[in-house]
Design a protein around this motif. Structure first.
Motif, PDB file in Angstrom:
ATOM      1  N   SER A  96      47.937   5.865  43.665  1.00  0.00           N
ATOM      2  CA  SER A  96      47.479   7.202  43.479  1.00  0.00           C
ATOM      3  C   SER A  96      45.796   6.863  44.054  1.00  0.00           C
ATOM      4  CB  SER A  96      47.303   7.448  42.139  1.00  0.00           C
ATOM      5  OG  SER A  96      46.704   8.820  41.927  1.00  0.00           O
ATOM      6  N   ALA A  97      45.193   7.911  44.339  1.00  0.00           N
ATOM      7  CA  ALA A  97      43.821   7.505  44.936  1.00  0.00           C
ATOM      8  C   ALA A  97      43.078   8.199  43.759  1.00  0.00           C
ATOM      9  CB  ALA A  97      43.498   8.558  46.122  1.00  0.00           C
ATOM     10  N   ILE A  98      42.744   7.306  42.749  1.00  0.00           N
ATOM     11  CA  ILE A  98      42.277   7.572  41.609  1.00  0.00           C
ATOM     12  C   ILE A  98      41.331   6.435  41.080  1.00  0.00           C
ATOM     13  CG2 ILE A  98      44.117   6.486  40.094  1.00  0.00           C
ATOM     14  CD1 ILE A  98      43.725   8.947  38.131  1.00  0.00           C
ATOM     15  N   GLU A  99      40.101   6.652  40.106  1.00  0.00           N
ATOM     16  CA  GLU A  99      39.350   5.737  39.871  1.00  0.00           C
ATOM     17  C   GLU A  99      39.886   4.901  38.917  1.00  0.00           C
ATOM     18  OE1 GLU A  99      35.593   7.094  38.204  1.00  0.00           O
ATOM     19  OE2 GLU A  99      35.423   8.913  39.656  1.00  0.00           O
ATOM     20  N   SER A 100      39.951   3.479  38.848  1.00  0.00           N
ATOM     21  CA  SER A 100      40.663   2.600  38.461  1.00  0.00           C
ATOM     22  C   SER A 100      40.662   2.764  36.734  1.00  0.00           C
ATOM     23  CB  SER A 100      40.170   1.098  38.719  1.00  0.00           C
ATOM     24  OG  SER A 100      38.844   0.864  38.580  1.00  0.00           O
ATOM     25  N   GLY A 125      39.644   6.672  47.284  1.00  0.00           N
ATOM     26  CA  GLY A 125      40.041   7.811  47.862  1.00  0.00           C
ATOM     27  C   GLY A 125      39.310   7.921  49.233  1.00  0.00           C
ATOM     28  N   ALA A 126      38.601   7.036  49.727  1.00  0.00           N
ATOM     29  CA  ALA A 126      37.614   7.454  50.833  1.00  0.00           C
ATOM     30  C   ALA A 126      38.603   7.279  52.004  1.00  0.00           C
ATOM     31  CB  ALA A 126      36.750   6.417  50.825  1.00  0.00           C
ATOM     32  N   THR A 127      38.680   8.170  52.934  1.00  0.00           N
ATOM     33  CA  THR A 127      39.346   8.128  54.124  1.00  0.00           C
ATOM     34  C   THR A 127      38.577   7.756  55.254  1.00  0.00           C
ATOM     35  OG1 THR A 127      38.703  10.452  54.754  1.00  0.00           O
ATOM     36  CG2 THR A 127      40.748  10.089  53.447  1.00  0.00           C
ATOM     37  N   GLY A 128      39.183   6.728  56.150  1.00  0.00           N
ATOM     38  CA  GLY A 128      38.429   6.149  57.177  1.00  0.00           C
ATOM     39  C   GLY A 128      39.581   6.113  58.478  1.00  0.00           C
ATOM     40  N   ALA A 129      39.604   5.119  59.225  1.00  0.00           N
ATOM     41  CA  ALA A 129      40.322   4.760  60.167  1.00  0.00           C
ATOM     42  C   ALA A 129      41.902   4.534  59.695  1.00  0.00           C
ATOM     43  CB  ALA A 129      39.866   3.497  61.216  1.00  0.00           C
ATOM     44  N   THR A 130      41.762   3.815  58.735  1.00  0.00           N
ATOM     45  CA  THR A 130      42.915   3.081  57.860  1.00  0.00           C
ATOM     46  C   THR A 130      42.923   3.834  56.465  1.00  0.00           C
ATOM     47  OG1 THR A 130      43.049   1.312  58.972  1.00  0.00           O
ATOM     48  CG2 THR A 130      44.142   1.205  57.088  1.00  0.00           C
TER      49      THR A 130
END
Length: 204
Positions: A96-100, A125-130
């Motif tokens: 899950s893209a959630i704060e630890s 949760g940051a999106t980029g090239a990967t």
């Protein structure tokens, strides 16, 4: 022998973030928003709410606290789908893209609801090239990864079956050329489970 792993996203796959967002708004502003678009992908479009800025936004974010992450309801049919997968011999792990700091709250939320999940992995949760989930998936080596956000499938190792949950489609980010990164798509986890239990041996 260890069980084959299925990695599952939480919000939008296991848990109903839409309902939780509405409840947080109610607590923050003493106003329970009406439904505006039942097929909206984002909660800001689903509910009749205004876009917040400045002090109002800061105030609202305070309600996305430990209690919030422990009390999100399940998506309809998701618990049953997970039980079916566990019975079929798979180990389920939530990525899950959630704060630890909320990782334990998320696990508590899932176990209290009755999901057969005993591990949550929190990622950026940051999106980029990967995808921010790709490194964890590379280490975990599940046989399948299920997520409802197309950018989170970027850079996921191709040996992992990438299943996209399409759910609500108005305003969805799940469109375009990146759909070529997906191995299968399903409206919800229940549909994925029914499909996977029939087809997984054919794909192996």
């Amino acid at each position: 022998m260890s069980k084959p792993i299925i990695a599952l996203d939480a919000d939008g796959v296991l848990l109903d973030y839409h309902v939780a967002y509405r409840n947080a708004w109610h607590k923050a502003f003493n106003d329970l928003p009406a439904l505006k678009d039942p097929n909206a992908y984002w909660p800001l479009d689903r509910w009749n709410v205004r876009k917040l800025e400045g002090d109002e936004l800061v105030h609202f974010r305070r309600f996305f606290n430990d209690e919030f992450w422990r009390t999100i309801p399940a998506v309809e049919g998701a618990i049953q789908a997970c039980n079916q997968l566990e019975t079929a011999g798979f180990e389920l792990i939530c990525i899950s893209a959630i704060e630890s700091e909320f990782q334990d709250a998320r696990l508590d939320n899932l176990t209290r609801l009755g999901f057969p999940i005993q591990r949550v992995i929190a990622t950026s949760g940051a999106t980029g090239a990967t995808s921010p989930k790709a490194p964890a998936l590379s280490l975990l080596s599940p046989i399948v990864f299920v997520d409802d956000f197309l950018p989170y499938h970027r850079g996921v190792p191709p040996e992992i079956h990438r299943a996209l949950i399409t759910r609500e489609t108005n305003g969805t980010p799940n469109i375009g050329e990146e759909l070529s990164n997906i191995d299968s798509s399903h409206r919800n986890l229940r549909e994925f489970t029914d499909w996977w239990l029939v087809n997984s041996q054919k794909l192996s």
